[in-house]
Design a protein around this motif. Sequence first.
Motif, PDB file in Angstrom:
ATOM      1  N   GLY A 187      10.165 -12.592 -73.449  1.00 46.83           N
ATOM      2  CA  GLY A 187       9.435 -13.787 -73.891  1.00 46.83           C
ATOM      3  C   GLY A 187       8.814 -14.564 -72.752  1.00 46.83           C
ATOM      4  N   ILE A 188       9.629 -14.904 -71.736  1.00 37.86           N
ATOM      5  CA  ILE A 188       9.097 -15.620 -70.563  1.00 37.86           C
ATOM      6  C   ILE A 188       9.598 -14.908 -69.309  1.00 37.86           C
ATOM      7  N   TYR A 189       8.700 -14.708 -68.348  1.00 34.88           N
ATOM      8  CA  TYR A 189       9.001 -13.868 -67.178  1.00 34.88           C
ATOM      9  C   TYR A 189       8.780 -14.665 -65.891  1.00 34.88           C
ATOM     10  N   PHE A 190       9.777 -14.614 -65.008  1.00 27.94           N
ATOM     11  CA  PHE A 190       9.685 -15.296 -63.702  1.00 27.94           C
ATOM     12  C   PHE A 190       9.386 -14.252 -62.631  1.00 27.94           C
ATOM     13  N   ILE A 191       8.266 -14.408 -61.950  1.00 23.14           N
ATOM     14  CA  ILE A 191       7.857 -13.463 -60.898  1.00 23.14           C
ATOM     15  C   ILE A 191       7.943 -14.205 -59.565  1.00 23.14           C
ATOM     16  N   THR A 243       4.295 -15.934 -70.127  1.00 25.15           N
ATOM     17  CA  THR A 243       4.982 -15.602 -71.385  1.00 25.15           C
ATOM     18  C   THR A 243       4.294 -14.426 -72.067  1.00 25.15           C
ATOM     19  N   GLN A 244       5.031 -13.775 -72.963  1.00 25.84           N
ATOM     20  CA  GLN A 244       4.470 -12.684 -73.761  1.00 25.84           C
ATOM     21  C   GLN A 244       5.202 -12.709 -75.106  1.00 25.84           C
ATOM     22  N   GLY A 245       4.493 -13.151 -76.154  1.00 30.27           N
ATOM     23  CA  GLY A 245       5.150 -13.383 -77.436  1.00 30.27           C
ATOM     24  C   GLY A 245       5.095 -12.235 -78.422  1.00 30.27           C
ATOM     25  N   GLU A 246       4.043 -11.400 -78.356  1.00 32.74           N
ATOM     26  CA  GLU A 246       3.908 -10.357 -79.383  1.00 32.74           C
ATOM     27  C   GLU A 246       4.845  -9.205 -79.081  1.00 32.74           C
ATOM     28  N   ASP A 247       5.641  -8.691 -80.041  1.00 30.96           N
ATOM     29  CA  ASP A 247       5.552  -9.111 -81.423  1.00 30.96           C
ATOM     30  C   ASP A 247       6.466 -10.304 -81.725  1.00 30.96           C
ATOM     31  N   GLU A 248       7.779 -10.133 -81.556  1.00 30.68           N
ATOM     32  CA  GLU A 248       8.691 -11.220 -81.928  1.00 30.68           C
ATOM     33  C   GLU A 248       9.513 -11.667 -80.729  1.00 30.68           C
ATOM     34  N   ASP A 249       8.798 -11.970 -79.625  1.00 30.16           N
ATOM     35  CA  ASP A 249       9.500 -12.354 -78.392  1.00 30.16           C
ATOM     36  C   ASP A 249       9.438 -13.844 -78.093  1.00 30.16           C
ATOM     37  N   THR A 283       1.398 -19.710 -75.509  1.00 28.46           N
ATOM     38  CA  THR A 283       1.547 -19.123 -74.174  1.00 28.46           C
ATOM     39  C   THR A 283       1.645 -20.173 -73.087  1.00 28.46           C
ATOM     40  N   LEU A 284       2.175 -19.714 -71.959  1.00 27.39           N
ATOM     41  CA  LEU A 284       2.239 -20.524 -70.757  1.00 27.39           C
ATOM     42  C   LEU A 284       2.052 -19.583 -69.578  1.00 27.39           C
ATOM     43  N   ALA A 285       1.178 -19.953 -68.637  1.00 23.76           N
ATOM     44  CA  ALA A 285       1.013 -19.153 -67.414  1.00 23.76           C
ATOM     45  C   ALA A 285       0.986 -20.119 -66.238  1.00 23.76           C
ATOM     46  N   VAL A 286       1.871 -19.885 -65.270  1.00 21.89           N
ATOM     47  CA  VAL A 286       2.027 -20.790 -64.134  1.00 21.89           C
ATOM     48  C   VAL A 286       1.846 -19.995 -62.850  1.00 21.89           C
ATOM     49  N   GLY A 287       1.042 -20.509 -61.911  1.00 22.97           N
ATOM     50  CA  GLY A 287       0.883 -19.817 -60.636  1.00 22.97           C
ATOM     51  C   GLY A 287      -0.026 -20.610 -59.703  1.00 22.97           C
ATOM     52  N   MET A 322      -3.132  -9.740 -73.355  1.00 23.90           N
ATOM     53  CA  MET A 322      -2.582 -10.361 -74.570  1.00 23.90           C
ATOM     54  C   MET A 322      -3.441 -11.553 -74.950  1.00 23.90           C
ATOM     55  N   GLU A 323      -3.896 -11.521 -76.213  1.00 22.26           N
ATOM     56  CA  GLU A 323      -4.930 -12.435 -76.685  1.00 22.26           C
ATOM     57  C   GLU A 323      -4.404 -13.801 -77.123  1.00 22.26           C
ATOM     58  N   ASN A 324      -3.543 -14.451 -76.351  1.00 22.18           N
ATOM     59  CA  ASN A 324      -3.055 -15.770 -76.764  1.00 22.18           C
ATOM     60  C   ASN A 324      -4.239 -16.691 -77.076  1.00 22.18           C
ATOM     61  N   THR A 325      -4.065 -17.549 -78.061  1.00 18.96           N
ATOM     62  CA  THR A 325      -5.179 -18.359 -78.549  1.00 18.96           C
ATOM     63  C   THR A 325      -5.838 -19.135 -77.407  1.00 18.96           C
ATOM     64  N   SER A 326      -7.096 -18.854 -77.167  1.00 22.62           N
ATOM     65  CA  SER A 326      -7.949 -19.501 -76.147  1.00 22.62           C
ATOM     66  C   SER A 326      -7.509 -19.222 -74.704  1.00 22.62           C
TER      67      SER A 326
END
Length: 886
Positions: free
Chosen positions: A123-127, A142-148, A209-213, A279-283
């Motif tokens: 669901g959420i990944y720390f790199i 984050t990566q939600g599809e399918d049920e994450d 979704t959330l993307a941080v960097g 992954m096509e998160n909305t917008s």
Amino acid sequence: MSKSYFDTDNNGHKPFELPGARPHYNPDRPGQVEHIFLDLSLDIPKQSYQGSCSIRLLPIRNGIDRLILDAVNLNIESVQVDQVRENFDYDGEQLSIQLSEATQIGKCLLIAIAYSVTKPQRGIYFIQPDKHYPNKPTQVWTQGEDEDSRFWFPCFDYPGQLSTSEIRVRVPNPLVAISNGELIDTTEDGDYKIYHWSQQQVHPTYLMTLAVGDFAEIRDEWQGKPVTYYVEKGREEDAKRSMGKTPRMIEFLSQKYGYPYPFPKYAQVCVDDFIFGGMENTSTTLLTDRCLLDERAALDNRNTESLVVHELAHQWFGDLVVIKHWSHAWIKEGMASYSEVMWTEQEYSPEEAACYRLLQAGRYFSEDSSRYRRPMVTHIYREAIELYDRHIYEKGSCVYHMIRAQLGDELFWQAIQTFIQDNAHKTVETVDLLRAIEKATGHNLLFLFDQYVYRGGHPDFKVAYSWDGDANLAKITVTQTQAVEDKNGSKDLFDLKIPIGFGYTQQSEVKSQELGVETRLIASVQELGVKNNSQLKTFVVRVNEREQSFYFPLENKPQFISFDVGNNYLKTVALEYPISELKAQLEFDPNPISRIYAAEALAKKGGLEATIALSATLKNDRLWSVRVEVAKQLAKINLDQAFDGLVLGLKDKNAYVRRSVVEALAQIKTAESYKVVKGLVQKGDPSYYVEAAASRVIGAIASANLEDKPKEDKVLKLLKSVLEEKASLNEVVRSGAIAGLAEFKTSEAALNLLIEYTKLGVPQPLRLATIRALGKISVGQSPVNLERILEKLTELAKESFFLTQVAVAAALGQMETPKAVGILRSLVEQTADGRVRRYAEEEISKVQKNIGSEKTLRQLREDFDQLKQQNQELRSRLENLEAKSK
């Protein structure tokens, strides 16, 4: 639809459902989720975060006293409903909230859950950098599809619930946070910054979704809306090269879909270690940073362009119009894949788009024949992610094309636009697409869906032709070979109206010239005159029996026959025509797919005449995609002259063609092919991918001649130098050298090199390629070395990274020892990921098959290859003598 009639019993195809598969349905809805608000604070070094999730729920029934949410491995601290603390039960998978006041219709509930998460599973990944990879960026995504999504926040986690959403997140400077919708606020907080994003249009939880960097931001726009690209600093030029067509794509799809891009911005964020392509998160689409191209890679890599348009298409198909249940995922994945075809048509040409479709069909055929056959719509599985396969992407694309062919362009786009307008911001099932088609066009396409969507498979046609000169009659016999005789094959039959064209050519300028190759090719070939045009006389026939013959009165004998004019149906085709008709089809058929089918049929016939025709096409066909396929076919002909024709293709200006020629040379294991490929490895090529193919192929050619130890040592040394010197984007070239080493299945020296490159610290793409290669090299190694490989794979199987686990499973699946099954079984038991579990189980059955008959088979195969080689030399000489005597 009559289920029994269209149900398939797989006809020798492996079933899709694995043991433990069961029907899946959406849960009962206690109410409508109206809004989700996440307020989080990240602690990146500790891979943890804490905060709250607030859900506004409008009940749709009175008297509900318990709510059940999905929440996996979260630390739930407290639950409040309308600011009153409530009792809850939590079993690590579901959060059950006891309501002190039962629900009333129309009275909203505000559920606030305080929680924290440490080292989330999914669901959420720390790199972040470590001692092995000190240059890795610090990122969270984050990566939600399918049920994450349930792994990173508590929610009603299925696509049937749509709500608005908001994410407020506290991150350390200088990192930025990107999420869905619009940035409504940023606040400084000491060494931290708080980003507040708001998504005003409804969407499902899997698209949050959330993307941080610490990203570089490149700004573009479309009709005043921001179009932004986020990449690691220093890769700004690669970002523009890879994603720069996005505004034009938004314009193109807005027009085609008849609905302007529906969200306030479009961001694409390239992240490290991403587990998918995109992954096509909305917008806010997330993409793997491996899709970024440098100048050299852009020569012959359109995969990124296809990926960018695919994820963008999802903003309409998937995000604006949302599937109600995973079983209907083909609606969105099929259209996103078909949008790749449409963009190819728009940006390059309709002919290139046709070849792209054929490529997609081929990927689906491969899964259908070697993995399993299934209906495109099924709700029986173990985990929904299993559905994300070639059946819903590539076959889905081909189904959309068949709908377009049935309706014609104008009506097709009317239907698609009606579907989007009627269902914007709502959920859909397959029947809604049928309804939109009927509403917009009056056409009922259930017959097509029944045959291609609700059951598995496709027609396999064998087409034979003969001409009766006395009666001026053309006879075409069509056999549906997928329907087995006498075994109730009738339910596997397809009932389709297929256009058959008879081609006549006006040859206004056809030059005949020598093909400038070694004197062994003693025959002239025709260079295609550019002004050639051909006319087709077309008849439509109904094909609905296992075998049917059709008779066509014609004024003159046709030069060639085009089965399924336009090649709109998803099918396989074997042409049984005389060689002269096949040659004319290869040269003059206006449709590139028809020319490719003719090339396949000619390669099956073999012989010098076919070789000359294919060699001429490889040199002269105006379409590079056709030349690519022709190279593959030429290599199938067991004549030395095939090599002469192929080698000329190495001079092709198009890098895709040169790559295909090099790959084809792997089939021709002779001193000449060795020399040519070796020269290419040493001298290099403008294209990374051509170089990579040459490095792999030289291994395949040299390893075929096991007696030649000096040659083996030379090639190992050459490949080692590639590994030491040829850094390239995403390690493409060095991965090619790894694949070349894996061809030396009995070489301990090659194995030792491979084991070096499986160590942590080796760049990720190269390391993954090497792990896979261990499986290939294992089949000829000594018992002691086999143990070394098994030990290494056992150790690697313990790593938690998704792509490493997939690579380990792929390596084990190539092995021929029962011990591989043991490691795969432990992978199945230990992995938290449903995809890895499925891959590993499929690989177990491959190993069991390998163990069963592989040893005897391999010996037979080696003996057969030797005989084939001797036979080839004799036949080549004979064909030459015959050509001379003529």
